[in-house]
Design a protein around this motif. Sequence first.
Motif, PDB file in Angstrom:
ATOM      1  N   ALA A  10       0.849  -1.193   0.000  1.00 55.84           N
ATOM      2  CA  ALA A  10       0.000   0.000   0.000  1.00 55.84           C
ATOM      3  C   ALA A  10       0.882   1.238   0.000  1.00 55.84           C
ATOM      4  O   ALA A  10       1.942   1.270   0.638  1.00 55.84           O
ATOM      5  N   ASP A  12       0.726   5.696   0.120  1.00 60.08           N
ATOM      6  CA  ASP A  12      -0.069   6.909   0.319  1.00 60.08           C
ATOM      7  C   ASP A  12       0.863   8.115   0.266  1.00 60.08           C
ATOM      8  O   ASP A  12       1.987   8.070   0.778  1.00 60.08           O
ATOM      9  N   ALA A  93      -3.949   1.353  -3.011  1.00 60.30           N
ATOM     10  CA  ALA A  93      -4.204   2.719  -2.546  1.00 60.30           C
ATOM     11  C   ALA A  93      -5.705   2.903  -2.412  1.00 60.30           C
ATOM     12  O   ALA A  93      -6.492   2.214  -3.071  1.00 60.30           O
ATOM     13  N   HIS A  94      -6.090   3.834  -1.563  1.00 56.69           N
ATOM     14  CA  HIS A  94      -7.512   4.126  -1.382  1.00 56.69           C
ATOM     15  C   HIS A  94      -7.864   5.330  -2.246  1.00 56.69           C
ATOM     16  O   HIS A  94      -7.626   6.480  -1.871  1.00 56.69           O
ATOM     17  N   HIS A  96      -6.773   5.656  -5.996  1.00 62.27           N
ATOM     18  CA  HIS A  96      -5.362   5.661  -6.376  1.00 62.27           C
ATOM     19  C   HIS A  96      -4.945   6.785  -7.312  1.00 62.27           C
ATOM     20  O   HIS A  96      -3.802   6.826  -7.761  1.00 62.27           O
ATOM     21  N   ASP A 116      -7.531  -0.814  -5.842  1.00 59.06           N
ATOM     22  CA  ASP A 116      -8.114   0.392  -5.255  1.00 59.06           C
ATOM     23  C   ASP A 116      -9.105  -0.007  -4.163  1.00 59.06           C
ATOM     24  O   ASP A 116     -10.183  -0.522  -4.453  1.00 59.06           O
ATOM     25  N   THR A 117      -8.738   0.233  -2.901  1.00 58.82           N
ATOM     26  CA  THR A 117      -9.621  -0.162  -1.803  1.00 58.82           C
ATOM     27  C   THR A 117     -10.882   0.701  -1.725  1.00 58.82           C
ATOM     28  O   THR A 117     -11.867   0.281  -1.122  1.00 58.82           O
ATOM     29  N   LEU A 133     -11.692   6.481   3.782  1.00 59.02           N
ATOM     30  CA  LEU A 133     -10.867   5.510   4.496  1.00 59.02           C
ATOM     31  C   LEU A 133     -11.117   5.564   6.002  1.00 59.02           C
ATOM     32  O   LEU A 133     -11.277   4.529   6.651  1.00 59.02           O
ATOM     33  N   CYS A 137     -12.861   2.544   8.337  1.00 62.02           N
ATOM     34  CA  CYS A 137     -12.140   1.908   9.443  1.00 62.02           C
ATOM     35  C   CYS A 137     -12.893   2.031  10.758  1.00 62.02           C
ATOM     36  O   CYS A 137     -12.837   1.122  11.591  1.00 62.02           O
ATOM     37  N   ASP A 161      -2.186   6.109   6.882  1.00 63.12           N
ATOM     38  CA  ASP A 161      -3.195   5.877   5.837  1.00 63.12           C
ATOM     39  C   ASP A 161      -2.841   4.669   4.969  1.00 63.12           C
ATOM     40  O   ASP A 161      -3.728   3.927   4.539  1.00 63.12           O
ATOM     41  N   SER A 165      -5.129   1.311   4.631  1.00 60.02           N
ATOM     42  CA  SER A 165      -5.546   0.739   3.350  1.00 60.02           C
ATOM     43  C   SER A 165      -5.266  -0.758   3.300  1.00 60.02           C
ATOM     44  O   SER A 165      -6.089  -1.535   2.812  1.00 60.02           O
TER      45      SER A 165
END
Length: 199
Positions: A10, A12, A93-94, A96, A116-117, A133, A137, A161, A165
Amino acid sequence: MRISETTFTAIDFESAGTAPGKTDAPVQIGTCTWNTEQGVSDTWISYIHTIQDITWSAQKVHGITHVDLRDAPKLMLLWPKIKRRLKGCAVVAHGHGTEKRFLHAFPGHGFGPWIDTLQLSRAAWPELPSHSLGDLCVALELEDKVSEIVPEKTWHDALYDAVASIILLEKIIADFALTNEPLSHLENPDTRIWHKLRG
């Protein structure tokens, strides 16, 4: 390749923020590696030098100032460390877009496939009111696990972050029994298959 055979990293970036007539610039990078066998490993973070002013709105979000960047390396000097962590991995990545854009500084890097989460979480839990994100969570009770891995960090820190992810990805893989499924199940999510696997 199956998900169980894949190593995921991951990534960020935190940025200086956009200003009229100027392009955005990264000021911090965080990465976190994970696979189904070993779990989380190799967390890494660095500030990134930029001559661009950090906007007030960006500073309000992540708290990074030019004082933090005083001795930071330029993005190009971080290439060996970035390459070592991303090469041969599925890159997570969240949302991306930002991460892909900043990695364009290294033309032809060949990183990917991209997972891509944000896209995955919208497919997995369409009923949730927010797929940011942080909200995910909280809703999925993942914050404590993230904080155990990166104590003393918090939201909008690039490493925090990135870890969030990867923990979100781990949750998706576990909840939908995807461990032994092809990696393509994460690249192009088809929730009809997911929910059959979930049973």
